[in-house]
Design an enzyme around this catalytic site. Structure first.
Site, PDB file in Angstrom:
ATOM      1  NE  ARG A 125      -3.248 -10.833   2.863  1.00 44.67           N
ATOM      2  CZ  ARG A 125      -4.667 -11.126   2.317  1.00 44.67           C
ATOM      3  NH1 ARG A 125      -5.704 -10.757   2.535  1.00 44.67           N
ATOM      4  NH2 ARG A 125      -4.668 -12.202   1.420  1.00 44.67           N
TER       5      ARG A 125
ATOM      6  CE1 TYR B 299       1.544  -1.134   7.733  1.00 46.08           C
ATOM      7  CE2 TYR B 299       2.161  -0.614   9.928  1.00 46.08           C
ATOM      8  CZ  TYR B 299       1.629  -1.045   9.129  1.00 46.08           C
ATOM      9  OH  TYR B 299       0.918  -2.456   9.647  1.00 46.08           O
TER      10      TYR B 299
ATOM     11  CB  THR C 157     -10.978  -4.168   3.147  1.00 43.95           C
ATOM     12  OG1 THR C 157     -10.257  -4.463   4.191  1.00 43.95           O
ATOM     13  CG2 THR C 157     -10.670  -2.837   2.707  1.00 43.95           C
TER      14      THR C 157
ATOM     15  CE1 TYR D 143      -2.889  -3.128   0.445  1.00 38.62           C
ATOM     16  CE2 TYR D 143      -3.157  -2.565   2.758  1.00 38.62           C
ATOM     17  CZ  TYR D 143      -3.361  -3.238   1.825  1.00 38.62           C
ATOM     18  OH  TYR D 143      -4.271  -4.549   2.021  1.00 38.62           O
TER      19      TYR D 143
ATOM     20  CG  ASN E 288      -7.582  -9.025   9.909  1.00 41.52           C
ATOM     21  OD1 ASN E 288      -8.026  -7.811   9.903  1.00 41.52           O
ATOM     22  ND2 ASN E 288      -6.194  -8.763   9.769  1.00 41.52           N
TER      23      ASN E 288
ATOM     24  CE1 TYR F  59      -7.132  -3.740  -0.270  1.00 38.92           C
ATOM     25  CE2 TYR F  59      -7.151  -3.191   1.936  1.00 38.92           C
ATOM     26  CZ  TYR F  59      -7.264  -3.990   0.996  1.00 38.92           C
ATOM     27  OH  TYR F  59      -8.209  -5.035   1.335  1.00 38.92           O
TER      28      TYR F  59
HETATM   29  N1  LIG Z   1      -8.345 -12.334   3.361  1.00 39.50           N
HETATM   30  C1  LIG Z   1      -8.954 -11.533   3.995  1.00 39.50           C
HETATM   31  O1  LIG Z   1      -8.836 -11.210   5.214  1.00 39.50           O
HETATM   32  C2  LIG Z   1      -9.214 -10.004   3.597  1.00 39.50           C
HETATM   33  C3  LIG Z   1      -9.548  -9.099   4.308  1.00 39.50           C
HETATM   34  C4  LIG Z   1      -9.989  -7.890   3.716  1.00 39.50           C
HETATM   35  C5  LIG Z   1     -10.405  -7.923   2.226  1.00 39.50           C
HETATM   36  N2  LIG Z   1      -9.928  -8.802   1.388  1.00 39.50           N
HETATM   37  C6  LIG Z   1     -10.497  -8.550   0.139  1.00 39.50           C
HETATM   38  O2  LIG Z   1     -10.938  -9.929  -0.554  1.00 39.50           O
HETATM   39  C7  LIG Z   1     -10.691  -9.930  -1.937  1.00 39.50           C
HETATM   40  C8  LIG Z   1      -9.692 -11.321  -1.874  1.00 39.50           C
HETATM   41  O3  LIG Z   1      -8.818 -11.483  -0.826  1.00 39.50           O
HETATM   42  P1  LIG Z   1      -7.876 -12.783  -0.838  1.00 39.50           P
HETATM   43  O4  LIG Z   1      -7.295 -12.805   0.739  1.00 39.50           O
HETATM   44  O5  LIG Z   1      -8.438 -13.827  -1.460  1.00 39.50           O
HETATM   45  O6  LIG Z   1      -6.429 -12.066  -1.685  1.00 39.50           O
HETATM   46  P2  LIG Z   1      -5.497 -12.850  -2.908  1.00 39.50           P
HETATM   47  O7  LIG Z   1      -4.497 -11.914  -3.075  1.00 39.50           O
HETATM   48  O8  LIG Z   1      -5.155 -14.204  -2.380  1.00 39.50           O
HETATM   49  O9  LIG Z   1      -6.727 -12.975  -3.857  1.00 39.50           O
HETATM   50  C9  LIG Z   1      -6.711 -12.092  -4.787  1.00 39.50           C
HETATM   51  C10 LIG Z   1      -6.819 -12.702  -6.368  1.00 39.50           C
HETATM   52  O10 LIG Z   1      -7.079 -11.848  -7.324  1.00 39.50           O
HETATM   53  C11 LIG Z   1      -6.208 -11.973  -8.390  1.00 39.50           C
HETATM   54  N3  LIG Z   1      -6.215 -10.727  -9.106  1.00 39.50           N
HETATM   55  C12 LIG Z   1      -5.649  -9.530  -8.790  1.00 39.50           C
HETATM   56  N4  LIG Z   1      -5.478  -8.712  -9.691  1.00 39.50           N
HETATM   57  C13 LIG Z   1      -6.068  -9.257 -10.996  1.00 39.50           C
HETATM   58  C14 LIG Z   1      -6.206  -8.977 -12.382  1.00 39.50           C
HETATM   59  N5  LIG Z   1      -5.982  -7.734 -12.675  1.00 39.50           N
HETATM   60  N6  LIG Z   1      -6.818  -9.861 -13.163  1.00 39.50           N
HETATM   61  C15 LIG Z   1      -7.184 -10.895 -12.714  1.00 39.50           C
HETATM   62  N7  LIG Z   1      -7.001 -11.379 -11.468  1.00 39.50           N
HETATM   63  C16 LIG Z   1      -6.319 -10.684 -10.524  1.00 39.50           C
HETATM   64  C17 LIG Z   1      -4.653 -12.216  -7.789  1.00 39.50           C
HETATM   65  O11 LIG Z   1      -4.007 -13.198  -8.827  1.00 39.50           O
HETATM   66  C18 LIG Z   1      -5.337 -13.219  -6.648  1.00 39.50           C
HETATM   67  O12 LIG Z   1      -5.409 -14.571  -6.935  1.00 39.50           O
HETATM   68  C19 LIG Z   1      -9.511  -8.951  -2.157  1.00 39.50           C
HETATM   69  O13 LIG Z   1     -10.466  -7.928  -2.747  1.00 39.50           O
HETATM   70  C20 LIG Z   1      -9.315  -8.225  -0.649  1.00 39.50           C
HETATM   71  O14 LIG Z   1      -9.107  -6.826  -0.952  1.00 39.50           O
HETATM   72  C21 LIG Z   1      -9.500  -9.952   2.133  1.00 39.50           C
HETATM   73  O1  LIG Z   2       5.497  -9.856  10.430  1.00 39.27           O
HETATM   74  C1  LIG Z   2       4.487  -9.058  10.612  1.00 39.27           C
HETATM   75  C2  LIG Z   2       3.571  -8.714   9.873  1.00 39.27           C
HETATM   76  C3  LIG Z   2       2.444  -7.952  10.255  1.00 39.27           C
HETATM   77  N1  LIG Z   2       2.622  -7.320  11.621  1.00 39.27           N
HETATM   78  C4  LIG Z   2       1.320  -6.560  12.068  1.00 39.27           C
HETATM   79  O2  LIG Z   2       0.363  -7.493  12.156  1.00 39.27           O
HETATM   80  C5  LIG Z   2      -1.050  -6.642  11.998  1.00 39.27           C
HETATM   81  C6  LIG Z   2      -1.747  -7.208  10.964  1.00 39.27           C
HETATM   82  O3  LIG Z   2      -1.219  -7.255   9.748  1.00 39.27           O
HETATM   83  P1  LIG Z   2      -1.785  -8.118   8.170  1.00 39.27           P
HETATM   84  O4  LIG Z   2      -0.499  -8.052   7.375  1.00 39.27           O
HETATM   85  O5  LIG Z   2      -2.420  -9.207   8.574  1.00 39.27           O
HETATM   86  O6  LIG Z   2      -2.746  -6.708   7.622  1.00 39.27           O
HETATM   87  P2  LIG Z   2      -3.808  -5.945   8.284  1.00 39.27           P
HETATM   88  O7  LIG Z   2      -4.689  -6.494   9.208  1.00 39.27           O
HETATM   89  O8  LIG Z   2      -2.919  -4.614   8.979  1.00 39.27           O
HETATM   90  O9  LIG Z   2      -4.460  -5.531   6.992  1.00 39.27           O
HETATM   91  C7  LIG Z   2      -5.107  -6.455   6.195  1.00 39.27           C
HETATM   92  O10 LIG Z   2      -6.499  -6.184   6.674  1.00 39.27           O
HETATM   93  C8  LIG Z   2      -7.565  -6.606   5.972  1.00 39.27           C
HETATM   94  C9  LIG Z   2      -7.287  -6.696   4.320  1.00 39.27           C
HETATM   95  O11 LIG Z   2      -8.106  -5.478   3.698  1.00 39.27           O
HETATM   96  C10 LIG Z   2      -6.104  -6.991   3.958  1.00 39.27           C
HETATM   97  O12 LIG Z   2      -5.764  -8.138   3.573  1.00 39.27           O
HETATM   98  C11 LIG Z   2      -5.062  -6.257   4.715  1.00 39.27           C
HETATM   99  O13 LIG Z   2      -5.131  -4.823   4.440  1.00 39.27           O
HETATM  100  C12 LIG Z   2      -0.411  -5.277  11.498  1.00 39.27           C
HETATM  101  O14 LIG Z   2      -0.503  -4.612  12.730  1.00 39.27           O
HETATM  102  C13 LIG Z   2       1.047  -5.377  11.031  1.00 39.27           C
HETATM  103  O15 LIG Z   2       1.851  -4.276  11.347  1.00 39.27           O
HETATM  104  C14 LIG Z   2       3.655  -7.787  12.384  1.00 39.27           C
HETATM  105  O16 LIG Z   2       3.501  -7.202  13.492  1.00 39.27           O
HETATM  106  N2  LIG Z   2       4.598  -8.601  12.086  1.00 39.27           N
END
Ligand SMILES: NC(=O)c1ccc[n+]([C@@H]2O[C@H](COP(=O)([O-])OP(=O)(O)OC[C@H]3O[C@@H](n4cnc5c(N)ncnc54)[C@H](O)[C@@H]3O)[C@@H](O)[C@H]2O)c1
Ligand SMILES: O=c1ccn([C@@H]2O[C@H](COP(=O)(O)OP(=O)(O)O[C@H]3OC[C@@H](O)[C@H](O)[C@H]3O)[C@@H](O)[C@H]2O)c(=O)[nH]1
Length: 389
Positions: A234, A334, A138, A104, A213, A184
């Site tokens: 993450r 950050y 998100t 980001y 999360n 973001y």
């Molecule tokens: N995992 C979480 O806790 C979390 C939290 C908040 C929001 N989200 C949202 O949920 C969604 C999915 O998250 P995730 O954790 O599965 O992430 P991820 O990165 O594993 O999955 C995203 C997928 O989208 C594909 N992608 C990205 N840009 C593309 C493009 N231009 N064309 C085709 N494919 C593309 C990537 O290749 C990837 O496979 C995202 O929008 C993310 O912002 C996830």
């Molecule tokens: O090695 C590490 C990695 C991360 N962290 C901390 O752990 C916390 C969680 O970090 P994550 O990487 O899981 O990301 P965040 O929870 O901050 O954001 C996430 O939230 C929801 C989604 O939109 C995204 O997947 C992401 O932005 C943060 O405070 C980060 O600073 C550590 O202390 N050590």
């Protein structure tokens, strides 16, 4: 498997539909595809640039759902097939995004394009073709809590009104523009507003999901094994990587930020309810999280260390964590969300959904997976330099 007798929350039979899932090859997409193939009759057009995480659902051709899932390798930035694939489906689910915090502040342009500009055609094609859209936003759209601006010793900090995050009443509080962390959240907020406006002005059917999360197997990558050595995934994958390599876990700014973590399999249940109950889900924004699983990042590190020792049978380090500044870990620009407790009132009322899995249990199954999947590969990767010297 799918049966004709499946009914929705109002007792109506569920008709099989075709879903255009963009970003199907990612963490959430792979679990959603698995669920749809194993438990429903729906068809999936799976769009992504990668398919490693869904290979087990695509091959061999003899899989029982082989005729219900079709992978299309495409980048939605520049592929003219996108509109026709959306038109072929009853419902589009957009998961595609850059969503790792390390990007980001270091790749803010890519982050804004991915989360806002690239999502616009998807919204337009859904609206223009009268198709329903489930869009993944998100919990970061809430930014910081109101309580974080109160004096440290203020008793109001204990009052849920100052920290619980509610879809229809909490404000979105981001840091200044030079804190590019918020690129973001801001892009996600604007695409939410665009979708909401398409609903209000043009009658588009939409649901917005705000994940809090979600964690579990297949999340992100392990640097140097199935992702770049210098990449920063993450927190679940960062800490898993440290544990697998017997390194201390790095606590950014002391690990004082708080998060609520939810098991991916619980969260996917909520998404399936949204898919199959459009009358209850359309027009809604849903928090999807587990308010009972709150920890500081430091507590998460301690629990993961304890769980990993149990599942791997390997003793933990004497000093399992080290502190690191956010500037050293993520670079300039950050910033962090202080605390994220989702209000569950709306999803509970509309879909009757509640999360089930405790943090300990979800870490136990996830770290068992991480150990089984990566421990041997890490051993080999770390042994190599010694063997060649
Ligand atoms: N995992 C979480 O806790 C979390 C939290 C908040 C929001 N989200 C949202 O949920 C969604 C999915 O998250 P995730 O954790 O599965 O992430 P991820 O990165 O594993 O999955 C995203 C997928 O989208 C594909 N992608 C990205 N840009 C593309 C493009 N231009 N064309 C085709 N494919 C593309 C990537 O290749 C990837 O496979 C995202 O929008 C993310 O912002 C996830
Ligand atoms: O090695 C590490 C990695 C991360 N962290 C901390 O752990 C916390 C969680 O970090 P994550 O990487 O899981 O990301 P965040 O929870 O901050 O954001 C996430 O939230 C929801 C989604 O939109 C995204 O997947 C992401 O932005 C943060 O405070 C980060 O600073 C550590 O202390 N050590």
């Amino acid at each position: 498997m799918a049966s004709e007798k499946r009914v929705d929350l109002d007792g109506n039979p569920i008709k099989p539909i075709t879903i255009c899932m963009i970003g199907a090859g990612g963490f959430i997409g792979s679990h959603l595809c698995e669920k749809l193939m194993a438990e429903t009759p729906h068809k999936v057009l799976a769009l992504d640039v990668y398919n490693d995480k869904i290979k087990h659902l695509l091959e061999p051709d003899s899989l029982p759902w082989a005729d219900r899932i079709q992978f299309h390798r495409l980048n939605i930035k520049n592929d003219s097939r996108l509109e026709s694939l959306i038109r072929m489906a009853d419902l589009t689910i957009n998961l595609a995004a850059i969503c790792t915090p390390a990007d980001y502040n270091t790749r803010p342009l890519d982050t804004i394009y991915s989360n806002f500009i690239d999502a616009i055609p998807v919204v337009k094609y859904c609206s223009g073709n009268n198709k329903r859209l489930i869009h993944f936003s998100t919990c970061e759209v809430y930014g910081k809590t109101i309580g974080s601006f109160l004096p440290k010793d203020s008793p109001l900090r204990q009052d849920p009104a100052y920290y619980v995050l509610s879809e229809n009443s909490s404000p979105c509080i981001f840091g200044p523009i030079e804190k590019q962390r918020w690129s973001y959240a801001c892009a996600k907020q604007l695409i939410e507003r665009l979708i909401y406006a398409e609903g209000a002005e043009n009658g588009m059917d939409f649901t917005i999901v705000r994940p809090f999360n979600w964690i579990g197997p297949r999340m992100d990558f392990i640097p140097g094994i199935d992702g770049p050595s210098e990449g920063v995934p993450r927190v679940l994958a960062c800490f898993s990587n440290n544990l697998l390599r017997h390194e201390p876990l790095k606590l950014v700014d002391g690990g004082q930020s708080q998060r609520t973590f939810i098991y991916i399999k619980d969260a996917i249940e909520a998404v399936l309810l949204m898919i199959e109950n459009p009358a209850r889900a359309n027009g809604q924004i849903f928090n999807v999280g587990n308010p009972n699983n709150e920890v500081t990042v430091k507590q998460l590190a301690e629990m993961m260390t304890e769980v990993y020792a149990k599942v791997s049978g390997e003793p933990s380090l004497e000093k399992p964590t080290i502190d690191i500044s956010s500037e050293e870990f993520y670079g300039v620009g950050y910033d962090d969300s202080d605390k994220r407790i989702p209000d569950m009132t709306i999803i509970n009322k509309q879909l009757g959904w509640n999360p089930k899995t405790s943090l300990w249990d979800l870490l136990e199954s996830t770290l068992t997976y991480q150990h089984r999947t990566y421990a041997e590969a890490i051993k080999q990767a770390t042994a190599k330099p010694a063997a060649t010297s």
